[in-house]
Design a protein around this motif. Structure first.
Motif, PDB file in Angstrom:
ATOM      1  N   ASP A 114      31.592  16.586  65.371  1.00 42.60           N
ATOM      2  CA  ASP A 114      31.891  17.211  64.092  1.00 42.60           C
ATOM      3  C   ASP A 114      33.105  16.546  63.449  1.00 42.60           C
ATOM      4  O   ASP A 114      33.754  15.665  64.036  1.00 42.60           O
ATOM      5  N   ASP A 115      33.417  16.949  62.216  1.00 40.07           N
ATOM      6  CA  ASP A 115      34.489  16.299  61.449  1.00 40.07           C
ATOM      7  C   ASP A 115      35.857  16.451  62.107  1.00 40.07           C
ATOM      8  O   ASP A 115      36.662  15.516  62.098  1.00 40.07           O
ATOM      9  N   GLU A 116      36.131  17.604  62.682  1.00 36.73           N
ATOM     10  CA  GLU A 116      37.431  17.815  63.334  1.00 36.73           C
ATOM     11  C   GLU A 116      37.604  16.879  64.520  1.00 36.73           C
ATOM     12  O   GLU A 116      38.667  16.270  64.708  1.00 36.73           O
ATOM     13  N   SER A 117      36.556  16.744  65.308  1.00 32.72           N
ATOM     14  CA  SER A 117      36.607  15.829  66.447  1.00 32.72           C
ATOM     15  C   SER A 117      36.736  14.386  65.984  1.00 32.72           C
ATOM     16  O   SER A 117      37.421  13.574  66.617  1.00 32.72           O
ATOM     17  N   GLN A 163      38.330  13.265  63.411  1.00 28.04           N
ATOM     18  CA  GLN A 163      39.726  12.986  63.054  1.00 28.04           C
ATOM     19  C   GLN A 163      40.570  12.721  64.297  1.00 28.04           C
ATOM     20  O   GLN A 163      41.442  11.852  64.294  1.00 28.04           O
TER      21      GLN A 163
END
Length: 265
Positions: free
Chosen positions: A62-65, A67
């Motif tokens: 996902d996007d958080e990972s 980053q």
């Protein structure tokens, strides 16, 4: 030195359509070529880590990972591309483990993440090892443009999924297999310290190529075998890669083709 690696290298030679031309080996082992060879090798280690990170970010997490993953690579990219920092990478390569979460859509996302995180850790470690050799030999670190090799294969990637992912994985396999083959070809001709280092890389490079191929088959099995056509695409890229390696190339690099430039005096 290489006798005990015969079984490990045999699948590599079967996978590749050709061996490195003798003209490239002759050019690569000239003393004048050593600085460029090592610097480009160091760049290649970072690019391999970046390519693996791209696959994880685009397909598996996902996007958080994503980053968090970008932050892991940033010190290396700052050093190479922006001349920021002294090239002393103190952060533990195990910090990222547990921070990344695979997307649940496909079972293979977890395996992509696990295999590519391990690959990134190893490639960044190799980057640091090459940098240590460069410094020991008092070679100035500088940025070098990428060769035609990877881009020459990337332009053949299909434009629809999951076929595009399969093609990217197969390209990764060829890059790792060719790297393994060239380390083995170069080792007998180089100084003992570099030769030992190159031989030490053979097992990881061979495993990386196998990981990429296994992932390509997993994607095909989980989605659409006929649309992915793994075996057909391996055969296609086998010929693309062979042409890049055997054809004349005026830009000498670690993955360049047969040299057509005059050797430096």
């Amino acid at each position: 030195m290489l006798e005990k690696y015969t079984d490990l290298l045999a699948p590599i030679y079967q996978f590749l359509a050709c061996e490195t031309p003798e003209s490239w080996i002759t050019e690569a082992t000239r003393a004048e070529r050593l600085p460029l060879l090592l610097i480009d090798h160091m760049h290649c280690e970072l690019k391999a880590a970046q390519s693996a990170a791209f696959l994880i970010r685009k397909y598996a997490i996902d996007d958080e990972s994503a980053q968090a993953l970008l932050g892991w690579l940033k010190p290396y990219e700052d050093f190479i591309y922006r001349s920021i920092g002294e090239g002393l990478f103190s952060g533990s390569k195990n910090e990222l483990i547990g921070e990344l979460k695979a997307k649940p859509e496909f079972a293979y996302n977890q395996d992509i993440m696990d295999k590519m995180v391990r690959l990134i850790k190893e490639e960044l470690h190799h980057f640091e090892q090459v940098l240590d050799i460069i410094r020991a030999k008092r070679i100035e670190v500088e940025y070098v443009q990428a060769s035609r090799y990877a881009s020459g294969m990337i332009k053949h990637i299909r434009t629809y999924e999951p076929a595009a992912l399969v093609d990217k994985l197969i390209i990764g396999a060829y890059i790792e297999a060719r790297s393994c083959e060239r380390f083995a070809k170069l080792a007998p001709h180089l100084d003992e310290d570099i030769a030992r280092f190159y031989v030490s890389l053979l097992r990881s490079e061979a495993r990386h190529y196998q990981d990429y191929i296994e992932l390509a088959h997993q994607v095909a099995q989980a989605t659409d075998r006929q649309r992915c056509d793994v075996d057909g695409r391996i055969a296609h890229f086998r010929e693309v890669e062979r042409e890049l390696i055997e054809s004349l190339d005026g830009d000498f690099k670690f993955h360049s083709g047969a040299p057509k430039v005059e050797s430096p005096n």
